[in-house]
Design a protein around this motif. Structure first.
Motif, PDB file in Angstrom:
ATOM      1  N   ASN A 366      70.131  36.377  18.779  1.00 19.18           N
ATOM      2  CA  ASN A 366      70.411  35.657  20.031  1.00 19.18           C
ATOM      3  C   ASN A 366      69.864  34.226  20.003  1.00 19.18           C
ATOM      4  O   ASN A 366      69.469  33.678  21.035  1.00 19.18           O
ATOM      5  CB  ASN A 366      69.848  36.397  21.245  1.00 19.18           C
ATOM      6  CG  ASN A 366      70.535  37.727  21.476  1.00 19.18           C
ATOM      7  OD1 ASN A 366      71.728  37.861  21.242  1.00 19.18           O
ATOM      8  ND2 ASN A 366      69.781  38.713  21.923  1.00 19.18           N
ATOM      9  N   ASP A 402      65.948  37.499  29.163  1.00 21.68           N
ATOM     10  CA  ASP A 402      66.277  38.612  28.278  1.00 21.68           C
ATOM     11  C   ASP A 402      66.470  39.879  29.109  1.00 21.68           C
ATOM     12  O   ASP A 402      66.396  39.861  30.346  1.00 21.68           O
ATOM     13  CB  ASP A 402      65.209  38.799  27.198  1.00 21.68           C
ATOM     14  CG  ASP A 402      63.836  39.153  27.771  1.00 21.68           C
ATOM     15  OD1 ASP A 402      63.757  39.605  28.932  1.00 21.68           O
ATOM     16  OD2 ASP A 402      62.828  38.990  27.047  1.00 21.68           O
ATOM     17  N   GLU A 403      66.697  41.017  28.435  1.00 27.66           N
ATOM     18  CA  GLU A 403      66.998  42.252  29.145  1.00 27.66           C
ATOM     19  C   GLU A 403      65.828  42.748  29.988  1.00 27.66           C
ATOM     20  O   GLU A 403      66.022  43.522  30.931  1.00 27.66           O
ATOM     21  CB  GLU A 403      67.422  43.338  28.145  1.00 27.66           C
ATOM     22  CG  GLU A 403      68.772  43.074  27.509  1.00 27.66           C
ATOM     23  CD  GLU A 403      69.221  44.216  26.606  1.00 27.66           C
ATOM     24  OE1 GLU A 403      68.442  45.181  26.454  1.00 27.66           O
ATOM     25  OE2 GLU A 403      70.332  44.137  26.079  1.00 27.66           O
ATOM     26  N   ASP A 404      64.607  42.293  29.672  1.00 26.23           N
ATOM     27  CA  ASP A 404      63.431  42.703  30.439  1.00 26.23           C
ATOM     28  C   ASP A 404      63.091  41.720  31.555  1.00 26.23           C
ATOM     29  O   ASP A 404      62.074  41.878  32.236  1.00 26.23           O
ATOM     30  CB  ASP A 404      62.221  42.848  29.504  1.00 26.23           C
ATOM     31  CG  ASP A 404      62.435  43.951  28.472  1.00 26.23           C
ATOM     32  OD1 ASP A 404      63.003  45.003  28.850  1.00 26.23           O
ATOM     33  OD2 ASP A 404      62.065  43.752  27.302  1.00 26.23           O
ATOM     34  N   GLY A 414      70.723  34.503  26.514  1.00 29.44           N
ATOM     35  CA  GLY A 414      70.349  35.605  27.389  1.00 29.44           C
ATOM     36  C   GLY A 414      71.234  35.614  28.615  1.00 29.44           C
ATOM     37  O   GLY A 414      72.251  34.910  28.672  1.00 29.44           O
ATOM     38  N   VAL A 415      70.859  36.389  29.603  1.00 29.79           N
ATOM     39  CA  VAL A 415      71.658  36.514  30.818  1.00 29.79           C
ATOM     40  C   VAL A 415      71.380  35.325  31.730  1.00 29.79           C
ATOM     41  O   VAL A 415      70.222  34.969  31.984  1.00 29.79           O
ATOM     42  CB  VAL A 415      71.343  37.825  31.552  1.00 29.79           C
ATOM     43  CG1 VAL A 415      72.195  37.947  32.809  1.00 29.79           C
ATOM     44  CG2 VAL A 415      71.589  39.015  30.635  1.00 29.79           C
ATOM     45  N   ASN A 445      71.922  37.524  39.346  1.00 32.12           N
ATOM     46  CA  ASN A 445      72.158  37.911  37.956  1.00 32.12           C
ATOM     47  C   ASN A 445      73.665  37.825  37.718  1.00 32.12           C
ATOM     48  O   ASN A 445      74.423  38.676  38.165  1.00 32.12           O
ATOM     49  CB  ASN A 445      71.659  39.334  37.720  1.00 32.12           C
ATOM     50  CG  ASN A 445      71.860  39.798  36.289  1.00 32.12           C
ATOM     51  OD1 ASN A 445      72.674  39.239  35.546  1.00 32.12           O
ATOM     52  ND2 ASN A 445      71.153  40.829  35.895  1.00 32.12           N
ATOM     53  N   LYS A 464      79.333  39.990  32.725  1.00 32.48           N
ATOM     54  CA  LYS A 464      79.025  41.322  32.243  1.00 32.48           C
ATOM     55  C   LYS A 464      80.182  42.284  32.473  1.00 32.48           C
ATOM     56  O   LYS A 464      80.591  42.523  33.604  1.00 32.48           O
ATOM     57  CB  LYS A 464      77.773  41.846  32.940  1.00 32.48           C
ATOM     58  CG  LYS A 464      77.309  43.185  32.408  1.00 32.48           C
ATOM     59  CD  LYS A 464      76.066  43.633  33.131  1.00 32.48           C
ATOM     60  CE  LYS A 464      75.614  44.983  32.603  1.00 32.48           C
ATOM     61  NZ  LYS A 464      74.424  45.463  33.323  1.00 32.48           N
ATOM     62  N   THR A 555      72.194  52.753  26.783  1.00 27.78           N
ATOM     63  CA  THR A 555      70.913  52.108  27.034  1.00 27.78           C
ATOM     64  C   THR A 555      69.828  53.179  27.092  1.00 27.78           C
ATOM     65  O   THR A 555      70.110  54.383  27.071  1.00 27.78           O
ATOM     66  CB  THR A 555      70.926  51.341  28.360  1.00 27.78           C
ATOM     67  OG1 THR A 555      71.065  52.272  29.442  1.00 27.78           O
ATOM     68  CG2 THR A 555      72.080  50.353  28.400  1.00 27.78           C
ATOM     69  N   ALA A 561      76.534  51.101  27.046  1.00 31.00           N
ATOM     70  CA  ALA A 561      76.232  49.728  26.624  1.00 31.00           C
ATOM     71  C   ALA A 561      77.502  49.103  26.047  1.00 31.00           C
ATOM     72  O   ALA A 561      77.751  49.161  24.837  1.00 31.00           O
ATOM     73  CB  ALA A 561      75.103  49.729  25.606  1.00 31.00           C
TER      74      ALA A 561
END
Length: 601
Positions: A366, A402-404, A414-415, A445, A464, A555, A561
């Motif tokens: 990424n 990031d995903e966290d 990232g998102v 988001n 997404k 996930t 996913a």
């Protein structure tokens, strides 16, 4: 019939109004307005904002005569016509909430379209519904067994008795409209946009993104049920007192040159469209045509609504250069309905800027590591390229996470998360989805994947899960639902996404289906059935890949996913040396002893 003029003595105001109604009250003091062109290039309907204001007020009184409560939803089949515009503004004066419904049906899609209308009417809890005469049979079928106060054509509404009470006061925090973000029949998502929210975005876009002037004139073929068609070409021209010219979406699809002719005749300065729209127009242009047109006034040709591929834009610029079109007019931008519309814009009067990065590094780490494309070719390194979508409008805050939920530095993908006054208040009647998408402190988001570099945004992946084919939004759950209706396909056995064709980078829908069937004849029949149902309901071709059980990645919480499923699919294709083609329907061999593919994202 004469089209409205481009300028007048009224001072330019860039949407600095508390409500849309007050914006129209100001625009009505001038002589600009809206104009509608038919497939022959003739103006068949035209209205100044002054006339539109009076028509809207009269219609608002008739709507209130039905006894509708403040905030009641008015479902409007959004055909490109003066009727829709009149109803949209009538709702603003009446304190009602317009809900644009799609006015498009693909071959073999009668049942799907009716189901779509029905789902949207039920979801928004409409009190009344309107459709032009040619769309009325579909609306009548869709509203069967739904308790609505009134359903009719524009002419039916014009026969209603007006209410005697005064028109209500409209608050800036009241709902301006509900915008459905997809064509989903089973999972509709209604974005709630307030008055102050959309006006803040229009003010931001007109001041900083487009830098509008008193000489600007808009021209569009985009559908009114799309956020770009609705906000950028119905609301923005009115809120900045500019004239706008419309060509019907279907007329554009059949005769895209009429869009160019219309802009040439009217000295259009601002237009917009997805890359495929520019490409379609370029394919229909003959050199002798371009030499007769004058597009030298076109200073802004926004590019959005899907991932930006530079080749179609280059073809358009070359084809229209004899008409005076300048490639620097292209203005890549990033936007979404959840933010009213616009989020970032590239610089005006600039050539397209492309960031070339190491594809392997992007896929696995990424990280957007810059590459020289010529050097990378010699070194046999795969290159990914992303179009610069520009700087964010000043009112937005951005975070790449990031995903966290951790913030990422520059050139880490990232998102995309956004915060600002143009962000929606909620999804209509979807509390859980709203909590999932919109944090308590206002961060949205987006679900889109991107990175920042030198203050500029580069979008690397779709919103997404969204599948966008030729500008049409299709939610993967709808395609997956079709697969799950087949015998032997369980609820967790399907994943839908889109991939670019190796040949022309156009997007292609893919359905990966876990299959337990060993009989090759039955497997082939399953592929054919699913592909046929997708084509019938959505009018698109779809690659169907059958894979063993336990192939689709999940996930840690057990959710599908799709992003990783997409990477796995592309990895299998590369390993097999198979080119992705829109018309391809492929069946992967079944190996029941094979271990699940390892996640590589």
């Amino acid at each position: 019939m004469q089209a409205t003029g481009s300028s007048h003595a009224l001072a330019l105001r860039r949407a600095d109004f508390p409500t849309l109604k007050e914006a129209l009250d100001y625009a009505a003091q001038g002589t600009t307005g809206v104009n509608f062109y038919n497939a022959r290039g003739e103006v068949y309907a035209s209205s100044t904002y002054a006339d539109l204001q009076q028509d809207a007020i009269a219609l608002a009184r008739r709507l209130l005569g039905l006894g509708l409560e403040p905030g009641a939803r008015v479902a409007l089949v959004a055909e490109t016509s003066l009727h829709f515009v009149r109803f949209f503004w009538a709702c603003q004066y009446a304190g009602l909430v317009p809900v644009p419904l799609p006015a498009t049906m693909h071959i073999g899609g009668h049942a799907g379209y009716v189901a779509q209308l029905r789902g949207l009417i039920e979801n928004c809890g409409a009190s009344v519904a309107m459709a032009p005469a040619e769309w009325m049979p579909f609306l009548e079928e869709a509203k069967a067994d739904i308790d609505l106060t009134f359903v009719g054509t524009p002419e039916d509404y014009d026969e209603l008795v007006s209410a005697s009470q005064d028109l209500p006061e409209i608050a800036p925090d009241s709902i301006a409209y509900i915008q459905y973000t997809s064509g989903s029949t089973r999972f509709p998502r209604g974005v709630v946009i307030d008055q102050a929210t959309v006006l803040a975005n229009i003010q931001d876009m007109s001041t900083h993104g487009l830098k509008m002037t008193p000489e600007d004139r808009f021209g569009s073929w985009l559908p009114f049920y799309h956020d770009m068609g609705l906000v950028a070409f119905i609301m923005m021209p009115m809120a900045t007192q500019r004239s706008v010219d419309f060509l019907g979406t279907q007329d554009f699809a059949m005769r895209p040159r009429k869009w160019l002719e219309m802009m040439s005749a009217n000295r259009t300065t601002i237009t917009s469209g997805p890359p495929f729209g520019y490409d379609l127009a370029a394919m229909r242009v003959r050199p002798s045509d371009a030499e007769k047109w004058d597009l030298s006034a076109l200073r802004v040709a926004c590019v959005g609504a899907e991932m930006i591929n530079p080749e179609p834009l280059q073809r358009f610029a070359e084809a229209l250069a004899p008409a005076g079109f300048k490639s620097t007019a292209f203005l890549p931008c990033y936007g979404m309905a959840e933010c009213s519309l616009g989020i970032s814009f590239a610089g005006l009067d600039e050539e397209l800027k492309i960031d070339y990065v190491d594809a392997e590094n992007m896929q696995h780490e990424n990280v957007a590591e810059p590459l020289n494309p010529e050097a990378a070719l010699k070194e046999k390194r795969r290159v990914a390229r992303y179009v610069d979508c520009g700087a964010l409008l000043p009112s937005f805050d951005i975070a790449i996470r990031d995903e966290d939920g951790n913030d990422l530095p520059e050139r880490r993908a990232g998102v995309v998360h956004l915060r600002g006054p143009s962000v929606m208040s909620r999804y209509f009647r979807e509390e859980a989805m709203t909590r999932e998408t919109l944090s308590a402190d206002g961060w949205l988001n987006t679900g889109d994947i991107g990175y920042m570099a030198d203050g500029r945004l580069f979008v690397t992946g779709r919103k997404k899960d969204m599948i966008i084919i030729h500008g049409r939004n299709i939610w993967p759950e709808d395609l997956e639902y079709i697969a799950k209706t087949q015998p032997g396909v369980n609820y967790t056995d399907a994943a839908a996404f889109s991939v670019p064709s190796e040949k022309d980078q156009q997007e292609t829908a893919v359905l990966v289906v876990q299959c337990r069937e060993r009989d090759e004849i039955k497997r082939a029949r399953l592929v054919k059935t699913i592909a046929s149902l997708v084509r019938s309901e959505y009018g698109i071709d779809c690659i169907i890949e059958l894979v063993p059980t336990r192939t689709l990645p999940r996930t840690s919480s057990g959710k599908l996913a799709r992003a990783r499923a997409r990477l796995d699919f592309l990895g299998r294709r590369r390993a097999a040396g198979v080119e992705v083609k829109p018309e391809a329907i492929d069946t992967a061999p079944v190996d029941h002893d094979r271990a699940p593919i390892r996640n590589i994202a």
